[in-house]
Design an enzyme around this catalytic site. Structure first.
Site, PDB file in Angstrom:
ATOM      1  N   GLY A  68      -5.186   8.616   1.077  1.00 38.65           N
ATOM      2  CA  GLY A  68      -4.915   7.899   2.494  1.00 38.65           C
ATOM      3  C   GLY A  68      -5.658   8.782   3.707  1.00 38.65           C
ATOM      4  O   GLY A  68      -6.708   8.628   4.171  1.00 38.65           O
ATOM      5  N   GLN A 115      -6.470  -5.635  -0.180  1.00 37.65           N
ATOM      6  CA  GLN A 115      -4.718  -5.672  -0.208  1.00 37.65           C
ATOM      7  C   GLN A 115      -4.356  -6.927   0.303  1.00 37.65           C
ATOM      8  O   GLN A 115      -4.358  -7.080   1.479  1.00 37.65           O
ATOM      9  CB  GLN A 115      -4.265  -4.420   0.171  1.00 37.65           C
ATOM     10  CG  GLN A 115      -2.819  -4.430  -0.233  1.00 37.65           C
ATOM     11  CD  GLN A 115      -1.826  -3.082   0.373  1.00 37.65           C
ATOM     12  OE1 GLN A 115      -1.943  -2.859   1.723  1.00 37.65           O
ATOM     13  NE2 GLN A 115      -1.309  -2.374  -0.519  1.00 37.65           N
ATOM     14  N   TYR A 139       7.890  -4.949   1.644  1.00 36.77           N
ATOM     15  CA  TYR A 139       7.380  -6.160   2.052  1.00 36.77           C
ATOM     16  C   TYR A 139       7.748  -7.505   1.013  1.00 36.77           C
ATOM     17  O   TYR A 139       8.569  -7.024   0.159  1.00 36.77           O
ATOM     18  CB  TYR A 139       5.731  -6.293   2.247  1.00 36.77           C
ATOM     19  CG  TYR A 139       5.358  -5.184   3.265  1.00 36.77           C
ATOM     20  CD1 TYR A 139       6.131  -5.388   4.642  1.00 36.77           C
ATOM     21  CD2 TYR A 139       4.660  -3.980   3.058  1.00 36.77           C
ATOM     22  CE1 TYR A 139       5.894  -4.263   5.664  1.00 36.77           C
ATOM     23  CE2 TYR A 139       4.377  -2.973   4.050  1.00 36.77           C
ATOM     24  CZ  TYR A 139       4.923  -3.199   5.150  1.00 36.77           C
ATOM     25  OH  TYR A 139       4.801  -2.184   6.191  1.00 36.77           O
ATOM     26  N   ARG A 168       0.331  -2.955  -6.501  1.00 42.28           N
ATOM     27  CA  ARG A 168       0.612  -1.717  -5.886  1.00 42.28           C
ATOM     28  C   ARG A 168       2.426  -1.388  -5.742  1.00 42.28           C
ATOM     29  O   ARG A 168       3.095  -2.629  -5.330  1.00 42.28           O
ATOM     30  CB  ARG A 168       0.293  -1.410  -4.500  1.00 42.28           C
ATOM     31  CG  ARG A 168       0.386   0.131  -4.123  1.00 42.28           C
ATOM     32  CD  ARG A 168      -0.665   0.332  -2.875  1.00 42.28           C
ATOM     33  NE  ARG A 168      -0.745   1.733  -2.833  1.00 42.28           N
ATOM     34  CZ  ARG A 168      -1.014   2.511  -1.659  1.00 42.28           C
ATOM     35  NH1 ARG A 168      -0.692   2.138  -0.656  1.00 42.28           N
ATOM     36  NH2 ARG A 168      -1.195   3.749  -1.978  1.00 42.28           N
TER      37      ARG A 168
HETATM   38  C1  LIG Z   1      -2.114   4.726   9.079  1.00 38.86           C
HETATM   39  C2  LIG Z   1      -1.590   4.281   7.708  1.00 38.86           C
HETATM   40  C3  LIG Z   1      -1.517   2.969   7.100  1.00 38.86           C
HETATM   41  C4  LIG Z   1      -1.267   2.660   6.109  1.00 38.86           C
HETATM   42  N1  LIG Z   1      -0.993   1.250   5.576  1.00 38.86           N
HETATM   43  C5  LIG Z   1      -0.826   0.867   4.376  1.00 38.86           C
HETATM   44  C6  LIG Z   1      -1.198  -0.606   4.130  1.00 38.86           C
HETATM   45  O1  LIG Z   1      -1.587  -1.492   4.710  1.00 38.86           O
HETATM   46  N2  LIG Z   1      -0.889  -0.779   2.755  1.00 38.86           N
HETATM   47  C7  LIG Z   1      -0.260   0.006   1.888  1.00 38.86           C
HETATM   48  O2  LIG Z   1      -0.120  -0.448   0.746  1.00 38.86           O
HETATM   49  N3  LIG Z   1      -0.128   1.329   2.095  1.00 38.86           N
HETATM   50  C8  LIG Z   1      -0.351   1.782   3.525  1.00 38.86           C
HETATM   51  N4  LIG Z   1      -0.363   3.186   3.919  1.00 38.86           N
HETATM   52  C9  LIG Z   1      -0.139   4.075   2.779  1.00 38.86           C
HETATM   53  C10 LIG Z   1      -1.112   4.888   2.137  1.00 38.86           C
HETATM   54  O3  LIG Z   1      -1.854   3.833   1.430  1.00 38.86           O
HETATM   55  C11 LIG Z   1      -0.726   5.949   1.138  1.00 38.86           C
HETATM   56  O4  LIG Z   1       0.009   5.380   0.204  1.00 38.86           O
HETATM   57  C12 LIG Z   1      -0.063   7.215   1.693  1.00 38.86           C
HETATM   58  O5  LIG Z   1      -0.849   7.280   2.966  1.00 38.86           O
HETATM   59  C13 LIG Z   1       0.264   8.181   0.930  1.00 38.86           C
HETATM   60  O6  LIG Z   1      -1.124   8.636   0.529  1.00 38.86           O
HETATM   61  P1  LIG Z   1      -1.955   9.994   1.031  1.00 38.86           P
HETATM   62  O7  LIG Z   1      -1.035  11.226   1.112  1.00 38.86           O
HETATM   63  O8  LIG Z   1      -3.008  10.124   0.616  1.00 38.86           O
HETATM   64  O9  LIG Z   1      -2.145   9.370   2.681  1.00 38.86           O
HETATM   65  C14 LIG Z   1      -0.777   3.581   4.932  1.00 38.86           C
HETATM   66  C15 LIG Z   1      -0.787   4.948   5.362  1.00 38.86           C
HETATM   67  C16 LIG Z   1      -1.244   5.517   6.705  1.00 38.86           C
HETATM   68  C17 LIG Z   1      -1.331   6.768   6.973  1.00 38.86           C
END
Ligand SMILES: Cc1cc2nc3c(=O)[nH]c(=O)nc-3n(C[C@H](O)[C@H](O)[C@H](O)COP(=O)(O)O)c2cc1C
Length: 360
Positions: free
Chosen positions: A311, A98, A180, A227
């Site tokens: 995530g 990414q 971003y 994304r």
């Molecule tokens: C610790 C953490 C760091 C994250 N960093 C990013 C990132 O660098 N880029 C991004 O697009 N989303 C990031 N996210 C969002 C996740 O990719 C995801 O969209 C979000 O956690 C919802 O999905 P989930 O409910 O399955 O966790 C992050 C989420 C968490 C929990």
């Protein structure tokens, strides 16, 4: 009915199952923003995913805004990432990088002292961002990019995409969500430009369209995903009409032959975001956001997505795919270690057990 464990192809990238690890910033890069051996272990442990999307990775020093995020603009960083891709490929997994340029969402103490902070317009991000000590700090007032500078920012993304491929990545994902740089161009409140990159919807989507086209020209469209998160308010986003913005963006990039659209699905007033994407995008789709095994299976069964991403669940369940396959218990993640773990980088990072080896 589509089986979540069945193979699928997203553009040129062949996945052995439809379970994707969502990108997650974990703030554990080494000096010089170089990926470490520990990061290679972390991704290796999670290689059972049909596809891993790496944590957001900056294409340039100016693109960095958070503490200890990795880069993809130096030879040393490329060599560090090579260890990660080798580890994932050795386990039979696939991995895309990414690419994340934070634009105005930056704290100066998190980036090189001489690194600039740039954005479409000189409007400061109102949300605070954790500094090196984890305490939320004020963001930097950005400098608005000159029109003739924008090509050089796009060129940074292109070099990053080439570097990612040189590091052994199976592709790249352009981060256009979470407030971003690309989203700062898309959103009406952060893009007050009067040149061809601002104003009308056609102008606000131009930066993302040109960046995706340029990255596709460099490494092939079938290895480039993107994304989005229509309607998200994170990092001060407040688009006057997300439906209009994203319908225009998706329509504009639909014919490019890109690998996939990765949707962070949040509630949106009016038409649902997944329906919005389906209506304007005919390519592959990865659905994300608060999914469980059951809701993920339902989305696939309805034919609304080609793959699903998780995530949180991948943080604490490195062998998530095996657990799903065996209907094994799902472990809960400890939020305290999401970013830097107690000064011990491995804590809450590589020390979550594999259920198959250590059922508990
Ligand atoms: C610790 C953490 C760091 C994250 N960093 C990013 C990132 O660098 N880029 C991004 O697009 N989303 C990031 N996210 C969002 C996740 O990719 C995801 O969209 C979000 O956690 C919802 O999905 P989930 O409910 O399955 O966790 C992050 C989420 C968490 C929990």
């Amino acid at each position: 009915m589509t089986d979540i464990l069945s193979p699928v192809k997203l553009g040129e990238i062949a996945l052995s199952n439809r379970i994707v690890m969502a990108p997650m910033t974990r703030d554990r890069a080494g000096p010089g923003d170089v990926p470490t051996d520990l990061m290679a272990d972390y991704y290796r442990q999670r290689a059972g995913a049909g596809l891993i999307v790496t944590e957001g990775t900056q294409p340039s020093p100016a693109g960095k805004g958070y503490w200890r995020t990795p880069g993809i603009h130096s030879d040393e960083q490329v060599r560090g990432w090579r260890k990660v891709t080798d580890a994932v490929h050795a386990e039979g997994g696939k991995i895309v990088m990414q690419i994340m340029h934070v634009g105005r969402a930056a704290v100066q103490a998190n980036k090189d002292a001489d690194a600039e902070t740039v954005a479409p317009s000189a409007i400061q991000c109102p949300d605070k961002i954790p500094g090196p000590d984890g305490v939320p700090a004020d963001t930097v007032m950005p400098r608005a990019l000159e029109t003739d500078e924008i090509a050089s920012v796009i060129a940074e993304y292109v070099t990053a995409a080439r570097n990612a491929i040189a590091a052994g990545m199976d592709g790249v994902e352009l981060h256009c969500a979470s407030g971003y740089l690309p989203m700062q161009f898309l959103s009406s409140n952060t893009n007050q430009r009067t040149d061809r990159y601002g104003g009308s919807v056609a102008n606000r989507i131009r930066f993302v369209v040109e960046t995706l086209q340029a990255m596709s020209d460099a490494i092939g469209p079938g290895r480039v995903g993107f994304r989005i998160c229509p309607g998200v308010r994170f990092n001060g986003m407040d688009d006057a009409n997300p439906h209009e913005t994203y319908a225009a963006l998706l329509t504009a990039v639909d014919g490019m032959g890109l690998a996939y659209c990765h949707l962070i699905h949040i509630p949106l007033t009016g038409q649902d975001a997944l329906d919005l994407v389906r209506e304007n995008w005919s390519g592959s789709l990865i659905e994300n956001g608060g999914l469980t095994l059951d809701t993920a299976k339902a989305v696939l069964a309805e034919g609304k997505a080609d793959a699903v991403s998780f995530g949180y669940l991948f943080i604490s369940n490195p062998d998530l795919v095996e657990r799903f396959r065996a209907s094994a218990p799902i472990a809960k993640a400890n939020r305290a270690n999401f970013y830097v773990g107690d000064g011990n980088d491995h804590v809450g990072y590589t020390d979550y057990p594999c259920w198959a080896r250590d059922p508990s």
